[in-house]
Design an enzyme around this catalytic site. Sequence first.
Site: not given
Lengths: 342, 342, 342, 342
Positions: B148, B240
């Site tokens: 990710c 993120h």
Amino acid sequence: MRFKVAVLGATGMVGQKFIQLLENHPWFEISALAASEKRVGKPYGEEVNWLVSANVPECVRDMEMVPMDPKHVDADIVFSALPSNVAREVEAAFAKEGFVVASNASAFRMEEDVPLVIPEVNPDHLQLVETQKKKRGWDGFIVTNPNCTTIMLVISLKPLMDLGLKTVRVASMQALSGAGYPGVPSMAITDNVIPFIKGEEEKVETEPLKLLGKFDGKKVNPAPIKVSASCHRVPVIDGHTEAVWVEFDRDVSVEEAIAAFESLKPLDLPTSPEKVIIVRSEPDRPQPRLDRDEGNGMSVVVGRVRKDSNGLKYIVMGHNTVRGAAGASILNAELMAKNGMI
Amino acid sequence: MRFKVAVLGATGMVGQKFIQLLENHPWFEISALAASEKRVGKPYGEEVNWLVSANVPECVRDMEMVPMDPKHVDADIVFSALPSNVAREVEAAFAKEGFVVASNASAFRMEEDVPLVIPEVNPDHLQLVETQKKKRGWDGFIVTNPNCTTIMLVISLKPLMDLGLKTVRVASMQALSGAGYPGVPSMAITDNVIPFIKGEEEKVETEPLKLLGKFDGKKVNPAPIKVSASCHRVPVIDGHTEAVWVEFDRDVSVEEAIAAFESLKPLDLPTSPEKVIIVRSEPDRPQPRLDRDEGNGMSVVVGRVRKDSNGLKYIVMGHNTVRGAAGASILNAELMAKNGMI
Amino acid sequence: MRFKVAVLGATGMVGQKFIQLLENHPWFEISALAASEKRVGKPYGEEVNWLVSANVPECVRDMEMVPMDPKHVDADIVFSALPSNVAREVEAAFAKEGFVVASNASAFRMEEDVPLVIPEVNPDHLQLVETQKKKRGWDGFIVTNPNCTTIMLVISLKPLMDLGLKTVRVASMQALSGAGYPGVPSMAITDNVIPFIKGEEEKVETEPLKLLGKFDGKKVNPAPIKVSASCHRVPVIDGHTEAVWVEFDRDVSVEEAIAAFESLKPLDLPTSPEKVIIVRSEPDRPQPRLDRDEGNGMSVVVGRVRKDSNGLKYIVMGHNTVRGAAGASILNAELMAKNGMI
Amino acid sequence: MRFKVAVLGATGMVGQKFIQLLENHPWFEISALAASEKRVGKPYGEEVNWLVSANVPECVRDMEMVPMDPKHVDADIVFSALPSNVAREVEAAFAKEGFVVASNASAFRMEEDVPLVIPEVNPDHLQLVETQKKKRGWDGFIVTNPNCTTIMLVISLKPLMDLGLKTVRVASMQALSGAGYPGVPSMAITDNVIPFIKGEEEKVETEPLKLLGKFDGKKVNPAPIKVSASCHRVPVIDGHTEAVWVEFDRDVSVEEAIAAFESLKPLDLPTSPEKVIIVRSEPDRPQPRLDRDEGNGMSVVVGRVRKDSNGLKYIVMGHNTVRGAAGASILNAELMAKNGMI
């Protein structure tokens, strides 16, 4: 060894931290709290929105605030927790009238004749005050400490200088208290990261060069390193965490770096921590909530020192309103007191 | 264009996200949910601790879970939301039996004959499946998507490759959902940063070389770049945020980089966002809470592109369980469906 | 059925929510955004600190803001997101000049001749506007919706009235967005609860009596119940959670109460949710993060209905800036539009 | 006055708090740390995930953990931080073998012959141990302290008993540390409230009746009051905040209640705070982050005492792992030590 000290900007976040750290100080006693016009004459305890503990310390609760004017302040040392724009004029006024000003503001930090000091890093820079007094015709002088993100970084860089440090990149994850009060709205930072703090990267990229520079008896020659910063706000109350990449002019091992970190000597001053840098070996430290109170907030904690293709990388964390602000000014003042500068 | 799809590891965080994204998918229909032994035979809605919205989607609420065994699964595509240690055996078993496995697990990502693909970045790597099937004697095959943190980074790096990209440093501020459920204890992360995520830096430092590498008809030749990562967990639910430093073999301007970012073309696939990279000009963006749902979580948002002494620095942010996990696998599957690989 | 609508106080938190909910509204089209003097003439998109999604909606991005003056506003309905002190004068000025004012402010809520309305609860109170116009000599009129904590509570109380409701105690855990922007400082609320919200308890204790009161053709007779409130701020972005104790003049079973909750009928209006009250049977619901978007934020979610020695207790939760503010005003306006009052 | 003390369940959250509070205790010295089978023989410092400060205290860092078996424990007092299901068997085994068990577990709290004690509230209930020893044929005995939410509440209720207290309603906003470690997942509680804590309301509704009951020389007669609780988890690290409504059999003024709160006398014991109840007059206190460390976490802070139509309402807050758990057991043990019961 007893000195009377005043705090300028006493009601703000950093002002509160000054008072908290000075409450039972062995050398310094709070003699005056100066604040903006509208608060003058009012008892500190009624005016402040005290946020750093349950109760306003007794010693200042009923103290009436005075104007930020040298004529109204009786003190040997003046600690400045002022915002930079106000600091420029007020601090100069105090220095002119013979006060020793220990300032946490950024206003004068980068002036050529003003010492920017971390006692364990560049105490000799204090000698700049002679130039300052002469050049400006002041009876007193201003001594500054660095930005809260800079100081953690530079304490960790100092021991690396002898290993041939060349370039530094730092990504900061900065605490909310660094923005003061009211500071960052909860609606802005809850479940969020704000990847920007105004003016911060510029400070972190320039101040280290002065701090790590060499004083040649007349001026400070900037250290021959490059620093690049990316600064971010995260939902943490206190404690700035910084991810650092360092490159050297030769190959440096993890062990060498750790030995260097641990070799940084504490000073024999009341606010000085037992260890300036604590190196932790756990894979997941330092963490702000767990480590920010080490050395009563004056230690800097390093961890995750690891090899990188072009040097090393590590994490450094410290308490931003203690080592990074009020505690830094107080340590500077202690050093000056010991040196007989006050 | 209708395909039956199964989800392996359907009750976890990423499994839930798969189901949410597949709920009204125009091409794919959920035909099976596979879970660990103890859940087999039970209705999904009763077993799952559904956390990604108010209600378990109707289409799966009463679906009885099946074992993670090819014999019990009727599907054209198998999406894997398994933890890596389980994935190794289970995914191989499905691929062997002729299934197309689109995996979010890390188990096979770096295997030489397994495509690690971002459709907008390296679609040609899908051709590796021919080698894979031949070499392993499988009727089906496995295609993987990256970690990710890697995926946001690499989407932003792809357009910089033509500008002479050489080295990359990235400091990540990663969301809680990336650790699954129960994942990070609240006692560990409230008012805190954890500067460590197990195995993460290794993935972020190696996967980009494969993703940005050249497929020569037989194998992927790693891209000639270096990546260094420092990974941190912050108290953010989704999204993120990554602070990136890039160096080039020539001088690259901010304008060139922005033009390159904006030139990355979206694909004509159901889950593809209108813009692959959104470049924001505000000084304080991207922010995870505000920007993570752009392009239904499939866009990557870049901001603060600025000059650095040795290149450029910028911020990139993306939704870690959509573009960074379930959405990435689904986009891979859509590309394969369109290419006639299924 | 098309009406031009203006928003007063368009840049604040509730103002933003009005715009978000009106963006694709089938009946209402934003024709003017009014703001304080210093913003007049500037494009909305440049002035607002947009926080409720990634992007300012296109339809208002370039709209120049106008003064909060009836002469400068062209609209059939004026939505007021003003702070109460400003609302008093401005709303009256608009009503006087013939505008229909749908106000979220508290300024006029408790005035005898001003309807305080929740469409599903007391639509007949709208008839008060005739008295209002006559008494005040206004061409238009003001209709208000309740405080954000009141509204969730009262929607849940309405169905209990027929069961003999006598006393209500409510402890609220209120979201940050309720305090607007900048609102609650992050330094005040991180890792904390603030057990006080100025003026809130007074509103929650008085408004329900009017809302649940009977309109006798001339005035509203307060409902014969007592409400006691304790209001608290918690670190949640959106969604007020309320713990409620209710006492009746007879014994009421959990089943009766649930049946009553579920019997509250939705209206046939664009913003009306499919279910006004959703009753959940899980032991740990409702939860603000999971349930606040039910019915696009217009449903109220009830759970944990349980027997108490002196009646019942339950939890009610709703989206404070949608059902509790902007959505409430819009639903009122929709009802008036349908009734031919506009 | 020196006693050897052991901690059962030493690695958990409450176990850590026991160790922290016992580190420099003037009367008690840690002689043994007992843990589950798999940890036996290992040094405490290596096994524990220490979360309550930066470093595991030196005095226990290298202490090898022992089995939870009376034969392996050398101590005068055994503090139990065990989960309730384990506590039942283990605590009985220790009491049988002659140990004084001061337990924070709920297992024995409501047993007729087991004292449930808060030293400032019902010290005379300790006499129950004679019955306990006789009835069960044990050489030692078990003394318990209440649930963490109960204890703050009951300390505030004790002084109200003489004013004619009849009914109590309490809505709690409980801290994360109350759920232990790993406890509440961050994905469950970030930007959220969970309006349910298993088994909590039952404890809060029954324990006060025993605590405030009268010991008649043989048994405790429950206090003639009713308590109704609604318990909720909020994103706060330490400190339970409780909103309380109290009804009396006569009219009670705010001043009477405050005078009663302030009249509760501290005991002359090492862990006893200077003030048992601190009453704050600010409109927005107590707050957990600011007030939880008052009296080293042993004071309970009351605020917002106000009149209600049927009595009074107020807020009470206390440190849940100190006054609400480890500190409560230690204070019980101190009282027993002073009384010569050990």
